[in-house]
Each structure stands twice: as C-alpha cells, then as structure tokens.
Design an enzyme around this catalytic site. Structure first.
Site, PDB file in Angstrom:
ATOM      1  CG  ASP A   1      -6.550  -9.425   3.601  1.00 22.73           C
ATOM      2  OD1 ASP A   1      -5.316  -9.261   3.578  1.00 22.73           O
ATOM      3  OD2 ASP A   1      -7.206  -9.514   4.652  1.00 22.73           O
TER       4      ASP A   1
ATOM      5  CD  GLU B   1       1.889  -2.707   3.486  1.00 21.84           C
ATOM      6  OE1 GLU B   1       1.431  -3.336   4.445  1.00 21.84           O
ATOM      7  OE2 GLU B   1       1.536  -2.905   2.297  1.00 21.84           O
TER       8      GLU B   1
ATOM      9  CG  ASN C   1      -0.287  -0.015   2.537  1.00 23.39           C
ATOM     10  OD1 ASN C   1       0.836   0.478   2.683  1.00 23.39           O
ATOM     11  ND2 ASN C   1      -0.948  -0.577   3.538  1.00 23.39           N
TER      12      ASN C   1
END
Length: 335
Positions: free
Chosen positions: A277, A207, A204
């Site tokens: 996810d 990250e 993301n």
C-alpha cells in the site's frame, strides 16, 4: 531531483483511491500458559488498536505524505464502518460515498499479536460477492465528476468485490477523456481483470508471475524477472511497470525492458503488512507531482523501508520519511 524536495512537492497533488475498504483490528497480549481445555495458548489481552486497512490504508499513506486524498469503496454504517470513517476523517481523508444497493458488513481483519508475533488472524466479511459499488444509481456520473477533480486514481484491489471489470472499464473510459489523469493499479491477478494500457502497474513478486502467466520457479532457479516484465508488457501494456521484490528491492520496467533494479533500503524488517500500500501510494503521488519513474521508485523504496520497521499495518509517516531521507542523503544521483 533531490528526494527530500520531491517529498515536499507531494502536497500539490490530489488523488482518489478506489478499492476494498477494511478496518484492521489488533489484539495485543501476552502468553504465559497453555489452555487446559485444548493445546492452545491463552492470550492475556493488554490492548486493542484499530487502523485503516486495504484501500483505506493506501489513503492513509497518501494523506500522511501530504497528498489531498479522496477514497471510494464499500463502507456500511455499522460499528466497524463508523470506526473506519472516524479514522479516515481524523486524517483528513474525504470518503466519497456511492449510493449502495447492498448492506454487506464492513470488512474487519482482526490480528492477535503476542510478543510482536502474529498468532492468528480472524476475518469478518460477507463471503458472497456483494461489495460492488458500480451498480449504485448514477455511479458513473459521480465517478466521472470525482476523477475530473484529481491528478491520479489508484485502483486498490483486495479481491473483495469492489473492483469489478465494469468498474475498471468505467475508469479507463473516463480516463480517455482526461489525458492528464494517471491510472495506477495494484492488481489481484486471480481476478483476471483486464486493465490494458494503465499508467502504472505495481505487482509484487508472486503477482507478477501470475500476471505473466508463468509458473513458480523451481527451487534454486533464478526468478525470471526479464521474461516476466516482457510478458506483462505484451499482455497489459502498462506505461510503467514496477515489480516489488521484497528483500530484493524493486525493479523498474519500461516497454517490457528492465531499466533499473533498486536494492531494498530497509534497515530492519518487523512486519511487511501494508508495505505494498505504501509503495503504490508513494509511487503514484510522486509520478503525479512530476517525478520520473526512477525518482518515484527511489522515494517509494525509502517509504517502504520505513513502514516495514513497524509491527502491524502502519502507513508511512511524513516526519519519519523526511528524517530517513536526510540521514541517508538519498539524492537519487548518489544511490
């Protein structure tokens, strides 16, 4: 390729999810007064619900998309573990159980939700690093067998201890003997693991900054997407890099160059829990079924738009995504 047709093709794919399994517990209630004992709200509980969390939620997303799904991780035969395995079994997810050396409790995340707003989260887990599975007897032999039977493997790292450098090394070593196997990684940069050369990497916004070893932009400063993608390619060399950017959609990078930036298609956002996810599950399934990166990203973008419209961790639902695609006429050539 039309995205509705692509969605139907996912039923031909088989994927292993490897990572940190969790049980997500929701306590739903109402607040009408403050406690006389302390300045905190009194929650009148109306119901409790349970669903799969962490890597188990990735598996639920896959099976809901029609993908034949195996999952491997740490799940003890305690009450939480049995409940989690029942959830997975009810959705036709096969749990591949390693012979564990440790019996740390199954991880539970309890969220207290009042009027659709999360009040607090309560975590139950062993804080010692005892969730690793690659030290189990004959683990690499078992892993090699499972990987030879699937089209892709998703490494879902929630920094709880299942994903270690030795496990990552085993996956990458086995993958070299299986040229058609797609290795996808949803990373936790704080772990400082090496996974150079994977097929798909899906950080993301924050990250990606960490992976690129760059500081957070100053207030008002533009997010350095191009620089980030170049740095990540130089360090990790993923075949495909897709950076999820929240309200700003997602960016597709190839060989360090941003080749496309997709705007978000979410109609309404209630809760982003589990959206990452959904994205890696949909991307991996689409790529494994033969889609190109742009087609896979568009399908994943639509799937994420569906799940953020629900409160709590919620995997994508096939019928909802199918209806969404039909109503939006989401042919990738027309977006």
């Amino acid at each position: 390729m039309n995205l509705s047709l692509l969605l139907k093709q996912l039923g031909n794919v088989k994927i292993l999810v490897l990572g940190d399994l969790m049980l997500d517990h929701y306590v739903w209630g109402n607040v009408h007064r403050i406690s006389p004992e302390a300045p905190v709200p009194i929650v009148q509980v109306t119901k409790d619900t349970y669903t799969a969390g962490g890597a188990a939620n990735v598996a639920l997303n896959l099976t809901n998309l029609g993908v034949k799904t195996n999952v491997m991780g740490h799940c003890t035969q305690d009450d939480a573990g049995k409940r989690l395995l029942d959830i997975l079994l009810s959705k036709n997810v096969k749990y591949v159980q390693p012979e564990l050396l440790f019996q740390a409790p199954t991880i539970i995340k309890t969220r207290v939700v009042v009027h659709s707003q999360q009040l607090c989260r309560i975590d139950r887990e062993d804080t010692r690093e005892c969730y690793s599975i690659d030290t189990a007897p004959n683990f690499e032999k078992m892993l090699s067998q499972v990987l030879s039977e699937v089209d892709a493997v998703i490494i879902s790292d929630y920094a709880k201890g299942v994903i270690t450098q030795s496990l990552m090394d085993s996956v990458l070593k086995i993958a070299k003997t299986l040229p058609d196997l797609l290795v996808a990684v949803d990373p936790k940069p704080a772990r400082r693991l090496s996974f150079r050369g994977v097929g798909l990497l899906t950080p993301n916004r924050s990250e990606a900054l960490e992976l690129a070893e760059l500081p957070e932009p100053s207030p008002g400063e533009k997010y350095p997407l191009e620089k980030i993608c170049k740095r990540i390619h130089d360090i990790y060399n993923p075949e495909i890099l897709i950076v999820t950017l929240g309200a700003d959609g997602m960016a597709i990078s190839h060989r360090g160059e941003v080749v496309e930036h997709l705007p978000t298609v979410a109609r309404q956002v209630f809760d982003v829990s589990g959206a990452g996810d959904t994205v890696i599950a949909t991307l991996t399934a689409a790529l494994a079924s033969g889609a190109n990166a742009a087609e896979a990203a568009r399908l994943a973008n639509a799937a994420a738009g569906c799940v953020v419209a629900h409160v709590g961790t919620a995997p994508v639902m096939y019928n909802e995504l199918e209806d969404w695609l039909e109503k939006a006429d989401m042919d990738y050539q027309s977006i």
